[in-house]
Design an enzyme around this catalytic site. Structure first.
Site, PDB file in Angstrom:
ATOM      1  N   VAL A  58       0.805  -1.236   0.000  1.00  6.06           N
ATOM      2  CA  VAL A  58       0.000   0.000   0.000  1.00  6.06           C
ATOM      3  C   VAL A  58       0.836   1.283   0.000  1.00  6.06           C
ATOM      4  O   VAL A  58       0.275   2.374  -0.122  1.00  6.06           O
ATOM      5  CB  VAL A  58      -1.006   0.057   1.179  1.00  6.06           C
ATOM      6  CG1 VAL A  58      -2.053  -1.019   1.059  1.00  6.06           C
ATOM      7  CG2 VAL A  58      -0.294   0.014   2.534  1.00  6.06           C
ATOM      8  N   TYR A 144       5.988   3.366  14.848  1.00  3.31           N
ATOM      9  CA  TYR A 144       4.601   2.883  14.889  1.00  3.31           C
ATOM     10  C   TYR A 144       3.695   3.942  15.499  1.00  3.31           C
ATOM     11  O   TYR A 144       2.694   4.345  14.885  1.00  3.31           O
ATOM     12  CB  TYR A 144       4.560   1.596  15.708  1.00  3.31           C
ATOM     13  CG  TYR A 144       3.216   0.912  15.744  1.00  3.31           C
ATOM     14  CD1 TYR A 144       2.757   0.161  14.660  1.00  3.31           C
ATOM     15  CD2 TYR A 144       2.397   1.001  16.876  1.00  3.31           C
ATOM     16  CE1 TYR A 144       1.517  -0.480  14.710  1.00  3.31           C
ATOM     17  CE2 TYR A 144       1.175   0.353  16.924  1.00  3.31           C
ATOM     18  CZ  TYR A 144       0.739  -0.383  15.840  1.00  3.31           C
ATOM     19  OH  TYR A 144      -0.486  -1.018  15.882  1.00  3.31           O
ATOM     20  N   ARG A 185       4.140 -10.906  20.720  1.00  2.00           N
ATOM     21  CA  ARG A 185       3.117 -10.294  21.573  1.00  2.00           C
ATOM     22  C   ARG A 185       2.872 -11.187  22.786  1.00  2.00           C
ATOM     23  O   ARG A 185       3.080 -12.397  22.745  1.00  2.00           O
ATOM     24  CB  ARG A 185       1.835 -10.037  20.784  1.00  2.00           C
ATOM     25  CG  ARG A 185       1.980  -8.731  20.004  1.00  2.00           C
ATOM     26  CD  ARG A 185       0.708  -8.291  19.369  1.00  2.00           C
ATOM     27  NE  ARG A 185       0.569  -8.827  18.030  1.00  2.00           N
ATOM     28  CZ  ARG A 185      -0.406  -8.480  17.202  1.00  2.00           C
ATOM     29  NH1 ARG A 185      -1.311  -7.625  17.572  1.00  2.00           N
ATOM     30  NH2 ARG A 185      -0.459  -8.994  15.995  1.00  2.00           N
TER      31      ARG A 185
END
Ligand code: NAD
Ligand code: UDP
Ligand code: UDP
Length: 311
Positions: A58, A144, A185
């Site tokens: 993208v 981020y 995570r």
């Protein structure tokens, strides 16, 4: 039936969203470059007449024809987004510009998967949407956090300047089946460690808190936001306000897996937020949404998934 673009559709959240949209009878175009996502996540949808996949990054322009855009493309775990931090900022900023440019040409409604990280290491607890955050602009999480903040800026400038129909969703920690087993995570790490009988790695003293939302609840909130009245832009927090320490999470996961894993303490990463819990009053009022899955129930589903993929 609508034509709906999901960027990052082969990822953890994206694959669940694609599944739900297809089930509702929409025509779904999944765009992904497979940086952290995988074909396995969407394997069960391939071949369905209303599901299509396109390999695309993208950060490059995209010319397709759709009615709605869910913009999820971006690595979400610290291990992945810190692997190539310059690319992370590019995905967030160039990716947002391209998807907003696409939405502008098509006059399509567009939703941004933003994050609780826009609040940084918050001084306000729980976090409400009007809190501006405490974010380090030059740390290892900044690519981020600041990338997502800039994306929010772009969404609101396209809304003010070009009258786009935007929806900004601040997602808090979400877990469930199809989380990447090696993405670092905490939920996936602890479950994999518990199932393998390896030590559970707690960073810092384990008293830091997070609030974990089950993926089905999160996707429900995301679809409600997309279908909310045009005047409602957000930003809106979506997450589960049940707050837990990492020590409690480790205990619960050991109990649910029947694991005898030991606890091992490791250094706390730089800029690791000490506490995080969403105030979801706005989501309740504006979307009629609240999470329905208790942490233990969601963890049981997630553990069942990891049992199948971990040897
Ligand atoms: P994920 O890493 O599983 O999914 C991200 C997807 O984006 C992957 O399929 C990846 O291959 C794809 N992608 C990355 N860069 C791309 C690019 N340049 N072009 C096209 N595709 C690209 O992560 P996730 O947990 O599913 O997160 C989805 C979105 O939700 C992300 O934007 C993330 O920031 C946001 N979010 C997630 C959480 C969470 O707890 N899971 C919390 C807050 C925000
Ligand atoms: N863009 C795209 N698909 C489209 C329209 C635009 O990917 O269908 C991208 C294109 O790269 C453009 C960016 O979106 O540079 C921003 O578009 P906008 O119309 O806002 O600005 P432009 O740069 O065209 O002046
Ligand atoms: N964490 C931990 N052990 C691990 C992985 C993470 O104690 O093996 C901690 C981490 O330091 C943080 C919390 O768990 O305090 C949540 O981390 P995660 O990367 O899942 O999410 P985020 O920090 O982005 O909220």
């Amino acid at each position: 039936m609508r034509k709906i673009l999901v960027t990052g559709g082969a990822g953890f959240l994206g694959s669940h969203l694609c599944e739900r949209l297809v089930a509702q009878g929409h025509d779904v175009l999944c765009v992904d470059n497979y940086f952290t996502g995988s074909k396995a996540n969407i394997e069960h949808l391939l071949g369905l007449p209303h599901f299509e996949v396109m390999r695309h990054d993208v950060t490059f322009p995209l010319y397709v024809e759709v009615d709605q855009i869910y913009n999820l493309a971006c690595p979400a775990s610290p291990v992945h987004y810190q692997h190539d931090p310059v690319q992370t900022t590019k995905v967030n900023v160039h990716g947002a510009i391209n998807m907003l440019g696409l939405a502008k040409r098509l006059r399509a409604r567009i939703l941004q998967a933003s994050t609780s990280e826009v609040y940084g290491d918050p001084e306000v607890h729980p976090q409400t949407e009007d809190y501006w955050g405490k974010v380090n602009p030059i740390g290892i999480r900044s690519c981020y956090d600041e990338g997502k903040r800039c994306a929010e800026t772009l969404f609101f400038d396209y809304w003010r300047q070009h009258r786009l129909e935007i929806k900004v969703m601040r997602i808090f920690n979400t877990y469930g089946p199809r989380m990447h087993p090696n993405d670092g995570r905490v939920v996936s790490n602890f479950i994999v460690q518990a199932l393998k009988g390896e030590p559970i790695t707690i960073y810092g003293d384990g008293t830091q808190t997070r609030s974990f939302c089950y993926v089905d609840d999160l996707v429900d909130g995301m679809m409600r936001l997309m279908d909310s009245p045009a005047a409602f832009t957000g930003p809106v927090n979506v997450g589960n306000p049940q707050e837990t320490t990492m020590l409690e999470l480790a205990d619960t996961i050991c109990r649910l897996t029947g694991s005898a894993s030991a606890i091992e303490f490791r250094p706390l990463p730089q800029d690791d937020p000490k506490q995080r819990r969403p105030d979801i009053g706005l989501a309740e009022r504006a979307l009629g949404w609240a999470p329905r899955t208790a942490l233990e129930d969601g963890l049981k589903e997630t553990i069942a998934y990891f049992r199948k993929i971990v040897d």
